[in-house]
Design a protein around this motif. Structure first.
Motif, short mmCIF file in Angstrom:
data_model
loop_
_atom_site.label_atom_id
_atom_site.label_comp_id
_atom_site.label_asym_id
_atom_site.label_seq_id
_atom_site.Cartn_x
_atom_site.Cartn_y
_atom_site.Cartn_z
N SER A 13 44.47 31.73 47.82
CA SER A 13 44.74 33.16 47.77
C SER A 13 44.73 33.65 46.33
N ILE A 14 44.39 34.93 46.19
CA ILE A 14 44.40 35.60 44.90
C ILE A 14 45.20 36.88 45.08
N ARG A 15 46.19 37.08 44.22
CA ARG A 15 46.98 38.30 44.33
C ARG A 15 47.28 38.85 42.94
N PRO A 16 47.40 40.19 42.83
CA PRO A 16 47.75 40.78 41.55
C PRO A 16 49.14 40.32 41.12
N ASN A 17 49.26 40.01 39.83
CA ASN A 17 50.54 39.53 39.31
C ASN A 17 50.65 39.96 37.85
N GLY A 18 51.46 40.96 37.60
CA GLY A 18 51.63 41.45 36.23
C GLY A 18 50.34 42.03 35.69
N ALA A 19 49.87 41.49 34.56
CA ALA A 19 48.66 42.00 33.93
C ALA A 19 47.41 41.30 34.43
N GLY A 20 47.54 40.32 35.33
CA GLY A 20 46.37 39.57 35.79
C GLY A 20 46.45 39.27 37.28
N PHE A 21 45.96 38.09 37.64
CA PHE A 21 45.92 37.67 39.04
C PHE A 21 46.44 36.25 39.15
N GLN A 22 47.23 35.99 40.20
CA GLN A 22 47.72 34.65 40.45
C GLN A 22 46.84 34.01 41.51
#
Length: 69
Positions: A13-22
């Motif tokens: 999975s890829i999810r938005p996290n702060g200034a980037g993506f986790q």
């Protein structure tokens, strides 16, 4: 007429996290604790996150990830 393309569920999975993506990929179960193991990494852009997800999936498929012996 039936379609020949399969609709497989995407691994990882890829999810938005702060200034980037986790990026998070399932890496199996710990044999002692029976807990799920995940590999995580942070990416700055979404295309970079896709490349990271592909790399982590390759590591899991080759059983080269650091949490497994």
């Amino acid at each position: 007429m039936a379609t020949t393309t399969s609709k497989r569920r995407q691994r990882g999975s890829i999810r938005p996290n702060g200034a980037g993506f986790q990026v998070r990929v399932y890496a199996g179960r710990d044999p002692l604790t029976k807990k799920d193991l995940y590999l995580h990494e942070q990416a700055e852009t979404e295309p970079e996150a896709e490349k990271t997800r592909t790399r982590l999936l390759q590591q899991v498929d080759d059983k080269r990830h650091p949490k497994r012996q």
